[in-house]
Design an enzyme around this catalytic site. Structure first.
Site, PDB file in Angstrom:
ATOM      1  CD  GLU D  78     -23.070  10.665  28.064  1.00  0.00           C
ATOM      2  OE1 GLU D  78     -22.254  10.397  27.161  1.00  0.00           O
ATOM      3  OE2 GLU D  78     -23.501   9.825  28.867  1.00  0.00           O
ATOM      4  NE  ARG D  88     -31.289  -2.656  22.336  1.00  0.00           N
ATOM      5  CZ  ARG D  88     -30.959  -3.753  21.646  1.00  0.00           C
ATOM      6  NH1 ARG D  88     -31.833  -4.701  21.451  1.00  0.00           N
ATOM      7  NH2 ARG D  88     -29.750  -3.892  21.155  1.00  0.00           N
ATOM      8  CB  CYS D 141     -30.160  10.897  27.144  1.00  0.00           C
ATOM      9  SG  CYS D 141     -31.120  10.487  28.627  1.00  0.00           S
ATOM     10  CG  HIS D 165     -26.541   9.788  31.031  1.00  0.00           C
ATOM     11  ND1 HIS D 165     -26.089   9.711  29.733  1.00  0.00           N
ATOM     12  CD2 HIS D 165     -27.891   9.609  30.956  1.00  0.00           C
ATOM     13  CE1 HIS D 165     -27.103   9.498  28.917  1.00  0.00           C
ATOM     14  NE2 HIS D 165     -28.213   9.426  29.628  1.00  0.00           N
TER      15      HIS D 165
END
Lengths: 213, 213, 213, 213
Positions: D78, D88, D141, D165
Site C-alpha cells: 500500500e 460497511r 487496514c 495486503h
C-alpha cells in the site's frame, strides 16, 4: 490398478504448462496403483494419437488427461466433451479449426467416466479449491476429452477416463493483471488426490454440483 | 416464417427475469416473420411441457429460448445442450436435481440448429457485445435447450431451435459488487437482431469463435 | 448556480472516451443550474491548465470532472485525490511519470467536496449502478482530481469540486473478453443526476459506503 | 536493525486471517535484522493502541503491518493511507464507522515510507505475484496504515513504516465462487522478502507501477 495420467506441452505463448509440470512432480503410491505419466503435444489429432498409442501399450484401468485452464480459479473436473473443434488460436502445429467435428458422424458428446464429484469432494476435504466444470472449451483439451472417451467407448469399454483442468502457476500471472493462480505444490497434490479418488471410486458419488448457466 | 421466442419467469431470488422483460418489449417486424412470445416457468419438466404445447399449436419455423445468465458480460448464444440436470438451487417448484438425465437413454447432447455465429456477428456489427457459449449450465436453461432439441429431432425435423443467454439488468446488480449488466434496451435490440439473423440464415456462417477451456 | 462538467479526450488506444461522449449528450436543466461543458486533454499539466482557465472564466459553483475507468462495473464517485503521478502508460503527449508529486510540497491528498454519497444514493434510486471509490488511480484522472482540489483550496475556497469515473461503453468491450460496460444513455443520465445531487446537496449525506481493502 | 511486523486477527466472518497465519510461520534471519511479531485486534482505535505500545517498547527501525485483502489476486504493497474510517461492516468489537476522521484535523493522507516498489520488485523476481496498491480501503487496514504513519510523523521521525495486503488462503475460498487465493507458504515467503527489501533499501527505487484508475 494402473492409471495413465497425461499433460500437455506449453501453448498459447506460455513458456510452461502447469499440467505437465505438476505431473512430473507427482509421487506414485505403489500400494494404490501403477502410475504412468505421459506428455502430450497440444496439437489436434496428434494428441489423440499419442494417447491412443500409450493406451494400447499400457492398457491402463483409468486415463486422466490434464490441461491448463488459464484464468480459472480452481482445479476443475470436466464432466463432458463435445464433438467440436473450434478455436481462436492455432494449435502448436498451426492447425486452426472452426466448426469441425472431432469424429465425423460421431456422438454429439461423451460424459467423463471418472468419479468427478468424488474427486472434487476429495480435493476440497484436503483444502484444495475444486469444482465440476461442464465445458472443457473447444480447443485441444476438449478434443482430447472427447477423443479419449470415443476411444474408450469403441475399443476399451472397461476402461474409465476423463479430464481435469488446472489454473495458471503464480509465475505465469506475474505480468497479467488480476488473473488467479495456484501453487505447483497444490496442483500436484490435487492430481495425486484425483488419482486416489479415481482408483477408490469406480462409480461417482452424489456431491452437490451444478451451474445455473 | 414464424418464430417462437420464449423467456423464463424470475428465479434464484431475483424479482424479475431480464429474458422475458426484454421479450415483452420486442417489436415484431411483419415483413420479416410472425413473432410469437411465450413466458415459460423456471421448472424442470413443466418448462418443456409449456414449450411443447406452444410448438404443437404454433408450428413455428424457428424456436429461440432465452434465459438469464447472471454474471455473464454479453449476450451469449448457446451451441450445445447436454443430457444432464444438476443444480445447486431448487427450481421454482422446489425440484432439486443432481446427476439426472433429462431424457433417460437419450443422446448425450444436442447442438443448437440456430445460426449461432451469424447471430453473434449480427449483434457485434450493431455494437452489442455477444459471443458463442459452449455451456448452458446444468439448470433449467440447459434443460430447455436439450429438451427442445430432442423434441425437434424426434417430432419436428424441419424446425430449427436454440438458446440465448442474456446478462443481468443494471437494476439487478445494484447491491451486488462487481457484477456486469446490460441495459434492457440493448438486450431487447439484441434479441430482435437474433430473430433477424435466424430468419435470414438457414445455415450457420463461419465467424471465428471458440474457447480454449 | 453554475456547474462546470469536464470530460477527457480518448486515451490508452481507445477511439472514444465515454466520459466526454456522455457529457456531449447531457441535457441542461436551466431551472436547476447553468451547465458548462468542457473537453480536457488526457495530458499531465495541460489538463489542469485547461480546467484552470475555464474555472477562471466561468467561475462555476461546482466543478465535476469525469473520466473513463475501463474495467469498472458502475459509475464511481471518487472520494480522494493523492499527490502522486505514477503511470504504466504515457499520457496523450508522451509524458511518462513515475513517483512524481503533482504539487511539489503540496498536501498529500485532498478529499472531494462533492456530496459523493448523495450522488451515489441519487443514482441508485434511479436504478443506475453506482458506488463511492477511494482511489482514482495515479494517472491523469487522479492528477486532475488532486489538481482541481488544490486550485479550489488555494484560489476559490467557496467552490466545490470532485471527480466521477464511468465504465466503458458496450462498443468498447466488443473484442475484450469479460469486460463490463454501461450504455451511453445510462452514463449520460447518471451524470445528469450527479449534477442534480451536487446542486441540491451542499453537504454530503450519510449513506453506507466503504471498502474493507 | 529491528523490524516489527504485525498481523490482524480474523474478521468479517472468516475463521482465520492469512496475515497473522503467515507471520507466525516466518523465519527470522538474525544476520538481516531482529524480527518482532505482533498480533493486532481488528478494532478501530485498539489496533493502533496495540501497535503504539509495541513501537514504544521495541523501538523498531521499520514497522510493517499486514492485513487480509480478500478478493485480491496478489500481494499488494500500500502506497497511501487516508484520514477516513468508512466501513460497511462493523469491526470486531461492533464499532461501525462512516465518514469519520482517524485523526481529527490531521493530514488528509500519509504516504508509506517503506520501499514499496523495491518490495514489489523483490517479490516478482522470486516469482511471487505482487503490485503496488493505491488504496488500502477505509476499514481497519487503512486505519492502521494512516494511524501508524501519523504516529511515526509525530513521535518517531526516523522510523519507517507501511502496510502490505495479502490474498485469501486457498482454504478460505473453498465455498466462494471464482475468488482468487495464494498458498500460505507463498504469502509467508513474500513477507520474508518484504522484510529483506525493507531492510536493504532505505529509499524506494524506481520500478514501473501505477493504475490508470
Amino acid at each position: 490398478m494402473k492409471v495413465l495420467i497425461t499433460g500437455f506441452d506449453p501453448f498459447g505463448g506460455e513458456p510452461i504448462n502447469p499440467a505437465y509440470e505438476a505431473i512430473k512432480m507427482m509421487k506414485g503410491n505403489p500400494k494404490l496403483c501403477d502410475l504412468v505419466k505421459l506428455e502430450v503435444p497440444t496439437v489436434f489429432g496428434k494428441s489423440l494419437e499419442t494417447i491412443g498409442e500409450a493406451v494400447e501399450k499400457e492398457r491402463p484401468d483409468v486415463v486422466i488427461c490434464v490441461g491448463q485452464a488459464g484464468g480459472r480459479f480452481d482445479i476443475s473436473v470436466e464432466r463432458v466433451g463435445i464433438n467440436l473443434d473450434e478455436a481462436r488460436i492455432p494449435d502448436n502445429e498451426g492447425n486452426f479449426h472452426q466448426g469441425k467435428s472431432i469424429v465425423e458422424g460421431g456422438e454429439n458428446a461423451y460424459f467423463s467416466t471418472l468419479p468427478n464429484r468424488a474427486i472434487v469432494k476429495e480435493l476440497k476435504e484436503n483444502r484444495i479449491p475444486a469444482s465440476v466444470s461442464y465445458s472443457a472449451g473447444t480447443f485441444v483439451c476438449n478434443h482430447v476429452l472427447y477423443g479419449l472417451m470415443h476411444l474408450i467407448k469403441t475399443k476399451y469399454p472397461d476402461m474409465r477416463g476423463g479430464f481435469i483442468h488446472v489454473p495458471f502457476l503464480p509465475e505465469q500471472v506475474m505480468d497479467k493483471r488480476n488473473v488467479p493462480s495456484m501453487s505447483l505444490e497444490m496442483i500436484c497434490r490435487g492430481l495425486e488426490l484425483a488419482v486416489k479418488a479415481s482408483v477408490e471410486n469406480t462409480e461417482d458419488i452424489n456431491y452437490v454440483s451444478g451451474e445455473t448457466h
